[in-house]
Design a protein around this motif. Sequence first.
Motif, PDB file in Angstrom:
ATOM      1  N   ILE A 339       6.342  10.881  -1.313  1.00 46.18           N
ATOM      2  CA  ILE A 339       5.144  11.131  -2.128  1.00 46.18           C
ATOM      3  C   ILE A 339       5.542  11.042  -3.594  1.00 46.18           C
ATOM      4  N   ALA A 340       5.017  10.045  -4.272  1.00 47.60           N
ATOM      5  CA  ALA A 340       5.384   9.803  -5.669  1.00 47.60           C
ATOM      6  C   ALA A 340       4.242   9.061  -6.347  1.00 47.60           C
ATOM      7  N   ASN A 341       4.411   8.791  -7.614  1.00 42.70           N
ATOM      8  CA  ASN A 341       3.458   7.986  -8.387  1.00 42.70           C
ATOM      9  C   ASN A 341       4.260   6.992  -9.213  1.00 42.70           C
ATOM     10  N   PRO A 342       4.186   5.699  -8.918  1.00 44.55           N
ATOM     11  CA  PRO A 342       3.303   5.007  -7.974  1.00 44.55           C
ATOM     12  C   PRO A 342       3.588   5.425  -6.523  1.00 44.55           C
ATOM     13  N   LEU A 343       2.510   5.428  -5.729  1.00 40.15           N
ATOM     14  CA  LEU A 343       2.604   5.819  -4.326  1.00 40.15           C
ATOM     15  C   LEU A 343       2.603   4.582  -3.437  1.00 40.15           C
ATOM     16  N   ASP A 344       3.662   4.427  -2.666  1.00 41.28           N
ATOM     17  CA  ASP A 344       3.698   3.426  -1.597  1.00 41.28           C
ATOM     18  C   ASP A 344       3.309   4.155  -0.319  1.00 41.28           C
ATOM     19  N   TYR A 345       2.053   3.996   0.107  1.00 42.13           N
ATOM     20  CA  TYR A 345       1.569   4.726   1.273  1.00 42.13           C
ATOM     21  C   TYR A 345       1.915   4.002   2.582  1.00 42.13           C
ATOM     22  N   HIS A 346       2.686   2.935   2.507  1.00 41.78           N
ATOM     23  CA  HIS A 346       3.117   2.153   3.664  1.00 41.78           C
ATOM     24  C   HIS A 346       1.895   1.585   4.401  1.00 41.78           C
ATOM     25  N   THR A 347       2.094   1.141   5.622  1.00 42.01           N
ATOM     26  CA  THR A 347       0.979   0.566   6.394  1.00 42.01           C
ATOM     27  C   THR A 347       0.647   1.412   7.619  1.00 42.01           C
ATOM     28  N   PHE A 348       1.144   2.654   7.612  1.00 40.46           N
ATOM     29  CA  PHE A 348       0.861   3.516   8.765  1.00 40.46           C
ATOM     30  C   PHE A 348      -0.635   3.786   8.915  1.00 40.46           C
ATOM     31  N   ILE A 349      -1.355   3.803   7.806  1.00 42.55           N
ATOM     32  CA  ILE A 349      -2.786   4.097   7.876  1.00 42.55           C
ATOM     33  C   ILE A 349      -3.631   2.835   7.724  1.00 42.55           C
ATOM     34  N   TRP A 350      -2.993   1.665   7.684  1.00 38.82           N
ATOM     35  CA  TRP A 350      -3.739   0.412   7.474  1.00 38.82           C
ATOM     36  C   TRP A 350      -4.750   0.215   8.609  1.00 38.82           C
ATOM     37  N   GLY A 351      -5.998   0.021   8.220  1.00 36.33           N
ATOM     38  CA  GLY A 351      -7.075  -0.171   9.185  1.00 36.33           C
ATOM     39  C   GLY A 351      -7.745   1.119   9.622  1.00 36.33           C
ATOM     40  N   ASP A 352      -7.161   2.258   9.283  1.00 38.40           N
ATOM     41  CA  ASP A 352      -7.739   3.562   9.637  1.00 38.40           C
ATOM     42  C   ASP A 352      -8.579   4.035   8.454  1.00 38.40           C
ATOM     43  N   GLY A 353      -9.888   3.772   8.528  1.00 39.58           N
ATOM     44  CA  GLY A 353     -10.773   4.075   7.408  1.00 39.58           C
ATOM     45  C   GLY A 353     -10.755   5.522   6.968  1.00 39.58           C
ATOM     46  N   PRO A 354     -10.946   6.495   7.866  1.00 44.60           N
ATOM     47  CA  PRO A 354     -10.988   7.909   7.447  1.00 44.60           C
ATOM     48  C   PRO A 354      -9.696   8.377   6.786  1.00 44.60           C
ATOM     49  N   ARG A 355      -8.550   8.029   7.366  1.00 46.13           N
ATOM     50  CA  ARG A 355      -7.279   8.472   6.771  1.00 46.13           C
ATOM     51  C   ARG A 355      -7.037   7.777   5.431  1.00 46.13           C
ATOM     52  N   THR A 356      -7.400   6.508   5.338  1.00 50.82           N
ATOM     53  CA  THR A 356      -7.226   5.795   4.069  1.00 50.82           C
ATOM     54  C   THR A 356      -8.089   6.424   2.983  1.00 50.82           C
ATOM     55  N   ARG A 357      -9.338   6.745   3.331  1.00 56.58           N
ATOM     56  CA  ARG A 357     -10.222   7.384   2.343  1.00 56.58           C
ATOM     57  C   ARG A 357      -9.657   8.733   1.914  1.00 56.58           C
ATOM     58  N   ASP A 358      -9.093   9.459   2.848  1.00 50.94           N
ATOM     59  CA  ASP A 358      -8.525  10.774   2.532  1.00 50.94           C
ATOM     60  C   ASP A 358      -7.345  10.634   1.571  1.00 50.94           C
ATOM     61  N   VAL A 359      -6.439   9.682   1.850  1.00 53.16           N
ATOM     62  CA  VAL A 359      -5.287   9.469   0.969  1.00 53.16           C
ATOM     63  C   VAL A 359      -5.744   9.053  -0.419  1.00 53.16           C
ATOM     64  N   PHE A 360      -6.646   8.075  -0.479  1.00 52.48           N
ATOM     65  CA  PHE A 360      -7.077   7.551  -1.776  1.00 52.48           C
ATOM     66  C   PHE A 360      -7.770   8.624  -2.607  1.00 52.48           C
ATOM     67  N   ALA A 361      -8.648   9.392  -1.984  1.00 50.05           N
ATOM     68  CA  ALA A 361      -9.380  10.426  -2.730  1.00 50.05           C
ATOM     69  C   ALA A 361      -8.458  11.569  -3.141  1.00 50.05           C
ATOM     70  N   THR A 362      -7.533  11.949  -2.273  1.00 55.18           N
ATOM     71  CA  THR A 362      -6.597  13.031  -2.603  1.00 55.18           C
ATOM     72  C   THR A 362      -5.741  12.655  -3.802  1.00 55.18           C
ATOM     73  N   MET A 363      -5.246  11.438  -3.799  1.00 60.26           N
ATOM     74  CA  MET A 363      -4.411  10.992  -4.922  1.00 60.26           C
ATOM     75  C   MET A 363      -5.235  10.868  -6.196  1.00 60.26           C
ATOM     76  N   LEU A 364      -6.362  10.194  -6.119  1.00 59.73           N
ATOM     77  CA  LEU A 364      -7.170   9.938  -7.312  1.00 59.73           C
ATOM     78  C   LEU A 364      -7.689  11.229  -7.931  1.00 59.73           C
TER      79      LEU A 364
END
Length: 667
Positions: A339-364
């Motif tokens: 967990i850093a900034n810049p954040l490389d969130y890898h591709t573990f959540i790629w295609g998973d809409g709810p988890r991606t939205r959660d990561v993006f909103a939490t960071m932003l």
Amino acid sequence: MTRDLSRLLRPRSIAVLGSGWAQNVVEQCAKMGFAGPVWPVHPTRDAIGGVPAFRSLADLPGVPDATFIGVNRYATLDVVAELAAAGAGGAICFASGWTEAGEADLQARLVAAAGEMPILGPNCYGVINYLDGALLWPDQHGGLRVERGVALLSQSSNIVINLTMQRRALPVAYVACLGNAAQVGLAELAGALLADQRVTALGLYVEGIDDAPAFAALAEAARRAGKGIACIKSGKTEASRQAAASHTAALAGGGAASSAFLRQAGVAEVDTLPELLEVLKIFHVHGPGLGPRLCSLSCSGGEAGLVADLAAPSGLVLPPPDEAQRTRLGEILGPIVAIANPLDYHTFIWGDGPRTRDVFATMLGGYDAGIFIIDPPRPDRCDGASFAPAIEAIVAAQAATGKPAFPVSSIPENFAEDRAEAMMAGGVVAMMGLETALGALRAAQTLPGRPGWRPLAATAPQGQARMLAEGEAKAMLARAGIAVPRGVSGVTLPEVQVRALALAAPLALKGLGFAHKTEAGAVRLGLASLNGQAEMPGATGYLVEEMVSGVVAEVLLGVRRDPVYGVTLTLGMGGVTAELLADTVTLVAPVTGTEIAAALKTLRLWPLLDGYRGRARADVAACVDAALALQALMQAAPQLQEIEINPLMLRESGAVAVDAVIREDTE
């Protein structure tokens, strides 16, 4: 004088004079769907561009709001006079061959003929109003009708034509050229464009600023209205190529003064046309004053590293996530993701809409704004369906947090215009090209200028400038409250040898009459006495001073009159290596002590003044006081053209000016 430009910029009727270029104007108005009448005027042709022509202005069925004058310069004089007498709303003077061709008297006659009727130009391409479809424009362009958008104002017609061909989803409301600006100037035209409530921001390409105080007032009014101004200022290198009598003239030359002025006026300065377009997109949607704390998200370590490498040179701040963010992001992404900034969130959540939205909103949510690196695959060869959840998550993150979220393609062409337009319609600004995006984001963070700040009036030199002898210059500084070394002067070396007996060693011996004494070999330091000292060839006199002890740092302070911006103040690391270091910052007067102190902290070598690695701290307050004293001198004495102290010796307590150059008018 402020003229009413509304009829010229938003006409209900248009008259067009000329043939070839005029025909283009008629055809462009028809193509863009202008609702009002277009009246071609030609003494022999029955029609222009398929529209019936009138033989003369007197034959028109009404008084035109706007007129495109596409006839030669001599005929232009008569046409302008006739339009002004009839009460027309304004005119574009297309013809060249005026001041730019050495015909200043002819241009003055044009201005006199116009009277109170506004004219743009001469040597001017014209105006495009994409809001109302009114084009007083004799060439192709790349724009479309819009309901709201930015205004582009340029002193180069080719540059602004190129800008209209952009494919970056920027809605353009107006395009305008100044030409020679014989009557209507930069600030006046810019203010008239911004006065249209449908205009969201202003982009400028300028070669010169004709009225700096008026421009500063315009910028302040725009900020109050929530409209950002972005600017490319060309011609930065001319002044730096001129021979200079002082370090200040060299270091404050070129673009230093113009950049300082734009910064203090709260205008976002950029260097490239792509950056101008991208920062205008930010202003169009989010307004000016983007916050400085930025986060970056990508699904690749390479992209994260590229952002980190490019952000620092761009002056962007990427602070780490806070503890709450780290905890939540760790819960979503798992232990493998750092967990850093810049954040490389890898591709573990790629295609998973709810988890991606959660990561993006939490960071932003913990930052002022965020960039999301995403390069959708080209649709003609690839399937981009898998990118949809990530793009939707960017939009959702902005909606959930209220913070600007910027999808950024690492390569400009990797984000299609239609996709960017669709996102823009939803209030999300897609940016093309990582390096360009970072430069635009930094420019969008421009702070508002100090309320009510206006540069001092520019004054022209009144005669041949003379350089004061150093003793005379230091006496002036001493009267202004700036400490100088104890010293004596004289015309001959034996004369000063006798007078120097009252001084305490070590001594400094200087030959007078040189702009740069060190380069001329006219400085001798650390002398126990003047016994045995040889004459200095070319010296017009001599100055002996007690050397300053306890020096923490040497700085340069310089003020000089600028023909556009009034008075500039240059601060930096000084001494004989001042130009080699080139570690300076320039401000435009008037400035406050707080602003001077803040500017000093932007120097690369600021740590040397602030106790670097256990060194003594310099008396920065004394430096600030000396700078304010120089500013006051320039305000009180209009004959002064330039004052430079190099170096100003900073001690732990106090500061002493050990060398000074002052130039003043002889009349």
